[in-house]
Write a protein that holds these residues in place. Structure first.
Motif, PDB file in Angstrom:
ATOM      1  N   MET A   1      16.485  31.951  34.767  1.00 33.44           N
ATOM      2  CA  MET A   1      17.679  31.880  34.254  1.00 33.44           C
ATOM      3  C   MET A   1      17.822  30.717  33.313  1.00 33.44           C
ATOM      4  O   MET A   1      16.946  29.861  33.298  1.00 33.44           O
ATOM      5  N   ASN A   6      25.819  32.145  32.180  1.00 35.47           N
ATOM      6  CA  ASN A   6      26.959  32.852  31.415  1.00 35.47           C
ATOM      7  C   ASN A   6      26.630  33.090  29.522  1.00 35.47           C
ATOM      8  O   ASN A   6      27.422  33.435  29.221  1.00 35.47           O
ATOM      9  N   PRO A  11      33.614  36.627  28.252  1.00 30.60           N
ATOM     10  CA  PRO A  11      34.032  35.762  29.261  1.00 30.60           C
ATOM     11  C   PRO A  11      34.206  36.865  30.347  1.00 30.60           C
ATOM     12  O   PRO A  11      34.472  36.337  31.769  1.00 30.60           O
ATOM     13  N   ALA A  13      33.466  41.018  31.805  1.00 36.65           N
ATOM     14  CA  ALA A  13      32.504  42.301  31.729  1.00 36.65           C
ATOM     15  C   ALA A  13      33.067  43.190  32.671  1.00 36.65           C
ATOM     16  O   ALA A  13      33.405  43.022  34.032  1.00 36.65           O
ATOM     17  N   VAL A  15      30.849  45.653  35.361  1.00 33.51           N
ATOM     18  CA  VAL A  15      29.713  46.220  35.889  1.00 33.51           C
ATOM     19  C   VAL A  15      29.775  47.416  36.634  1.00 33.51           C
ATOM     20  O   VAL A  15      30.809  47.522  37.579  1.00 33.51           O
ATOM     21  N   PHE A  82      23.403  31.273  42.347  1.00 34.48           N
ATOM     22  CA  PHE A  82      24.497  29.844  41.892  1.00 34.48           C
ATOM     23  C   PHE A  82      23.569  28.566  42.378  1.00 34.48           C
ATOM     24  O   PHE A  82      24.206  27.465  41.739  1.00 34.48           O
ATOM     25  N   ARG A  85      22.658  27.165  39.259  1.00 38.01           N
ATOM     26  CA  ARG A  85      23.958  26.555  38.449  1.00 38.01           C
ATOM     27  C   ARG A  85      24.503  25.386  39.021  1.00 38.01           C
ATOM     28  O   ARG A  85      25.176  24.723  38.170  1.00 38.01           O
ATOM     29  N   LYS A 141      32.673  34.215  46.369  1.00 42.65           N
ATOM     30  CA  LYS A 141      33.481  34.524  45.403  1.00 42.65           C
ATOM     31  C   LYS A 141      32.543  35.507  44.277  1.00 42.65           C
ATOM     32  O   LYS A 141      33.354  36.214  43.617  1.00 42.65           O
TER      33      LYS A 141
ATOM     34  N   HIS B  54      18.484  38.569  35.167  1.00 45.79           N
ATOM     35  CA  HIS B  54      18.707  37.823  36.158  1.00 45.79           C
ATOM     36  C   HIS B  54      17.664  36.731  36.873  1.00 45.79           C
ATOM     37  O   HIS B  54      17.963  36.227  38.097  1.00 45.79           O
ATOM     38  N   TRP B 101      33.079  47.388  38.837  1.00 43.97           N
ATOM     39  CA  TRP B 101      33.494  45.981  39.197  1.00 43.97           C
ATOM     40  C   TRP B 101      33.936  45.143  38.033  1.00 43.97           C
ATOM     41  O   TRP B 101      33.215  45.348  37.026  1.00 43.97           O
ATOM     42  N   ASP B 102      34.860  44.101  37.920  1.00 45.94           N
ATOM     43  CA  ASP B 102      35.126  43.263  37.005  1.00 45.94           C
ATOM     44  C   ASP B 102      34.295  41.896  37.222  1.00 45.94           C
ATOM     45  O   ASP B 102      34.265  41.642  38.420  1.00 45.94           O
ATOM     46  N   TRP B 103      33.739  41.577  36.201  1.00 46.64           N
ATOM     47  CA  TRP B 103      33.078  40.214  36.256  1.00 46.64           C
ATOM     48  C   TRP B 103      33.835  39.296  35.201  1.00 46.64           C
ATOM     49  O   TRP B 103      34.010  39.667  34.357  1.00 46.64           O
ATOM     50  N   THR B 104      34.039  38.009  35.910  1.00 50.75           N
ATOM     51  CA  THR B 104      34.673  37.002  35.114  1.00 50.75           C
ATOM     52  C   THR B 104      34.177  35.565  35.113  1.00 50.75           C
ATOM     53  O   THR B 104      33.743  34.986  36.209  1.00 50.75           O
ATOM     54  N   ALA B 105      33.685  35.073  33.878  1.00 49.19           N
ATOM     55  CA  ALA B 105      33.012  33.751  33.574  1.00 49.19           C
ATOM     56  C   ALA B 105      34.049  32.809  34.266  1.00 49.19           C
ATOM     57  O   ALA B 105      35.108  32.908  33.847  1.00 49.19           O
ATOM     58  N   LYS B 106      33.311  31.847  35.150  1.00 42.77           N
ATOM     59  CA  LYS B 106      34.167  30.688  35.643  1.00 42.77           C
ATOM     60  C   LYS B 106      33.527  29.433  35.368  1.00 42.77           C
ATOM     61  O   LYS B 106      32.640  29.049  36.394  1.00 42.77           O
ATOM     62  N   GLY B 107      33.270  28.890  34.229  1.00 46.39           N
ATOM     63  CA  GLY B 107      32.482  27.570  34.175  1.00 46.39           C
ATOM     64  C   GLY B 107      31.062  28.185  34.158  1.00 46.39           C
ATOM     65  O   GLY B 107      30.500  29.330  33.510  1.00 46.39           O
ATOM     66  N   ARG B 108      30.046  27.427  34.854  1.00 47.01           N
ATOM     67  CA  ARG B 108      28.836  27.879  35.083  1.00 47.01           C
ATOM     68  C   ARG B 108      28.737  29.293  36.162  1.00 47.01           C
ATOM     69  O   ARG B 108      27.626  29.495  36.174  1.00 47.01           O
ATOM     70  N   ILE B 109      29.460  29.489  36.849  1.00 45.30           N
ATOM     71  CA  ILE B 109      29.283  30.535  37.645  1.00 45.30           C
ATOM     72  C   ILE B 109      30.227  31.632  37.310  1.00 45.30           C
ATOM     73  O   ILE B 109      30.749  31.728  36.339  1.00 45.30           O
ATOM     74  N   TYR B 110      30.660  32.551  38.325  1.00 46.63           N
ATOM     75  CA  TYR B 110      31.375  33.574  37.935  1.00 46.63           C
ATOM     76  C   TYR B 110      32.048  34.377  39.223  1.00 46.63           C
ATOM     77  O   TYR B 110      31.565  34.006  40.261  1.00 46.63           O
ATOM     78  N   GLU B 111      33.331  35.138  38.977  1.00 50.97           N
ATOM     79  CA  GLU B 111      33.787  35.687  40.050  1.00 50.97           C
ATOM     80  C   GLU B 111      33.949  37.231  39.824  1.00 50.97           C
ATOM     81  O   GLU B 111      33.868  37.648  38.747  1.00 50.97           O
ATOM     82  N   THR B 112      34.106  38.089  41.024  1.00 46.75           N
ATOM     83  CA  THR B 112      33.961  39.483  40.819  1.00 46.75           C
ATOM     84  C   THR B 112      35.002  39.932  41.601  1.00 46.75           C
ATOM     85  O   THR B 112      35.439  39.393  42.699  1.00 46.75           O
ATOM     86  N   PRO B 114      36.287  44.248  42.762  1.00 44.82           N
ATOM     87  CA  PRO B 114      36.198  45.803  42.586  1.00 44.82           C
ATOM     88  C   PRO B 114      37.231  46.430  41.578  1.00 44.82           C
ATOM     89  O   PRO B 114      38.227  45.692  41.609  1.00 44.82           O
TER      90      PRO B 114
END
Lengths: 168, 168
Positions: A1, A6, A11, A13, A15, A82, A85, A141, B54, B101-112, B114
Motif C-alpha cells: 500500500m 486512496n 473520490p 468509483a 466496483v 485499514f 491506514r 463500513k 491492493h 458496488w459504489d466506492w467512496t473515499a473517506k479520508g484515509r479509508i473508504y466506504e462501500t 451495493p
C-alpha cells in the motif's frame, strides 16, 4: 500500500464483478469471474458442486461455502487494509464466521430465509483496545459484503427467450 | 435425486455454514469452511488474496470473486434441483451475473455500498416458456443467497479481549 492510500483514485468509483456460469456435471457449475471496474482482474476460475445427498459428485465446494468464505475473507481483507491506514499493528488475525438459514419444505420444493450472521474477530495487537475497536468499525463500513448484507437488495433477472431477453 | 424430494427431511430445518480464516500472506487469507447443519460436509479449503494494487500477491481470487461465484452457483444449483422436481427438462443452462458496488473515499479509508445485481438466465428446454418461468421463480425463492440479499440482515460481531469475547 502506498503512504497516501486512496491516492490516484477518484473520490468515488464503481466496483464491478461479473461471473459466467456453465452447468457441467450432474450438479457442478463451472464459473469464470472477472473484476471489470475500476480495473480488469481475472479470470478467476471457480466451481461449485453438491454432495451425493443433493445429487452431485462433491467435486467442488457448495455455493454457500464460497459465500461464507467470501464474507470471511472480505472482512479480514478490510481489517488488514485499514490497519495500515489507521496505524494499528496487527501481529495476528483470525476470524470465525457462522451463518444460519431457515429451510422450509413447500410441497415438492422448498423456500429459504437467512437466520443469523455471527463474526468473531481475534486480533493480536500491541495497540490500545479502543484503536482495535475503531479499526473493526471502519472495516465493517469498508467491507463490501457486510454493507451488502445490511440492506435489502433488488436483484434484476432476465431470461433468454426466442424473442430476446425478457425481464423476470 | 429421489422421486419424493424432501422425503426423510423434517418440514423445517436449519442450514448452518461456518468458516475459520487465518491471515497468512501479505493480504492472503486461508479459509476452512464446513457445513454443520443439517449434516456435516467439508472441510472445504479456500483462500482469498488481492492483486498488487491492493498490496497482495494475487495468489487466490479476491473475496468478491468468491461471493459472485457463490451467488451464481446458488441460483444455478436451485434451477437444476427444482427442474427435476417441477418436471422441466434442462438441455442446457448458463447464467451471467453482474454485481456493482459504489466506492467512496473517506479520508484515509473508504466506504462501500451495493449498487446493482443483475442475473441473466439462459435455459435451453423443450418445455413451454411458462413452465421455465415458473421454474426460475421457484428457484429464486429456494436460492439461499438471493433470499439473503433481498432482506436487511443484522451481522453480530464479537471481538476477543483479555476479558473474553466482547460484542461489537
Amino acid at each position: 500500500m502506498s503512504d497516501t492510500p486512496n491516492a490516484g483514485l477518484p473520490p468515488q468509483a464503481e466496483v464491478v464483478f461479473d461471473c459466467h456460469g456453465d452447468a457441467t456435471g450432474k450438479m457442478r457449475n463451472d464459473l469464470v469471474v472477472h473484476m471489470r471496474e475500476p480495473m480488469l482482474e481475472g479470470p478467476f476460475e471457480l466451481a461449485t458442486d453438491e454432495g451425493p445427498f443433493h445429487g452431485g459428485d462433491a467435486s467442488a465446494p457448495p455455493p454457500l461455502a464460497l459465500f461464507v468464505a467470501g464474507l470471511t475473507g472480505c472482512i479480514m481483507t478490510q481489517i488488514r487494509a485499514f490497519a495500515k491506514r489507521l496505524d494499528v499493528t496487527l501481529d495476528d488475525l483470525s476470524v470465525d464466521c457462522r451463518v444460519a438459514w431457515d429451510w422450509t419444505a413447500k410441497g415438492r420444493i422448498y423456500e429459504t430465509a437467512p437466520k443469523s450472521f455471527e463474526i468473531d474477530v481475534d486480533i493480536t495487537s500491541p495497540d490500545a483496545e479502543e484503536a482495535v475497536v475503531a479499526l473493526i468499525n471502519a472495516a465493517k463500513k469498508g467491507c463490501f459484503l457486510e454493507q451488502t448484507l445490511g440492506v435489502a437488495n433488488t436483484i434484476n433477472h432476465r431470461m433468454k427467450t426466442p424473442d430476446g431477453w425478457k425481464a423476470g
